[in-house]
Design a protein around this motif. Structure first.
Motif, PDB file in Angstrom:
ATOM      1  N   LEU A  67      -8.014 -83.931 -67.890  1.00 45.62           N
ATOM      2  CA  LEU A  67      -8.611 -85.026 -68.651  1.00 45.62           C
ATOM      3  C   LEU A  67      -9.560 -84.511 -69.731  1.00 45.62           C
ATOM      4  O   LEU A  67      -9.534 -84.995 -70.870  1.00 45.62           O
ATOM      5  N   VAL A 110      -5.335 -88.572 -62.934  1.00 47.26           N
ATOM      6  CA  VAL A 110      -5.032 -88.422 -64.362  1.00 47.26           C
ATOM      7  C   VAL A 110      -4.438 -89.720 -64.908  1.00 47.26           C
ATOM      8  O   VAL A 110      -4.844 -90.198 -65.973  1.00 47.26           O
ATOM      9  N   SER A 155      -6.882 -91.363 -67.675  1.00 50.51           N
ATOM     10  CA  SER A 155      -6.525 -90.830 -68.987  1.00 50.51           C
ATOM     11  C   SER A 155      -6.697 -91.872 -70.083  1.00 50.51           C
ATOM     12  O   SER A 155      -6.417 -93.049 -69.890  1.00 50.51           O
ATOM     13  N   VAL A 198       0.444 -91.201 -69.925  1.00 50.42           N
ATOM     14  CA  VAL A 198       0.837 -90.100 -69.048  1.00 50.42           C
ATOM     15  C   VAL A 198       2.294 -90.318 -68.673  1.00 50.42           C
ATOM     16  O   VAL A 198       2.658 -91.384 -68.179  1.00 50.42           O
TER      17      VAL A 198
END
Length: 86
Positions: free
Chosen positions: A40, A72, A76, A80
């Motif tokens: 991250l 994540v 994020s 992703v």
């Protein structure tokens, strides 16, 4: 050697991306610490537009690696993309 093994895996992913003409900026961090935070922080610091991760399958893999992927995906600031290993 862990780093050599990871670089070999990274090279395979890069070759898979070549036919798509997607710009790939591989990054391998072998420092010890929270992997999800490292991913991250790198993505945020380098204005990454997409994080690509291999998803894990199986109880043991999910227990160890699933938490990294989950964090994540949830935290994020960019999309992703999860790839399933065959």
């Amino acid at each position: 050697d862990l780093k050599a093994d990871k670089l070999g895996n990274l090279d395979k992913w890069i070759k898979l991306a070549e036919p798509t003409k997607v710009e790939v900026k591989p990054y391998l961090d072998t420092s010890i610490g929270d992997s999800s935070e490292a991913i991250l922080n790198y993505a945020n610091s380098n204005k990454i537009g997409l994080i690509t991760m291999a998803s894990q399958s199986g109880k043991l893999a999910t227990a160890f690696f699933g938490a990294i992927t989950r964090k994540v995906v949830r935290q994020s600031q960019c999309p992703v993309w999860l790839l399933r290993r065959h």
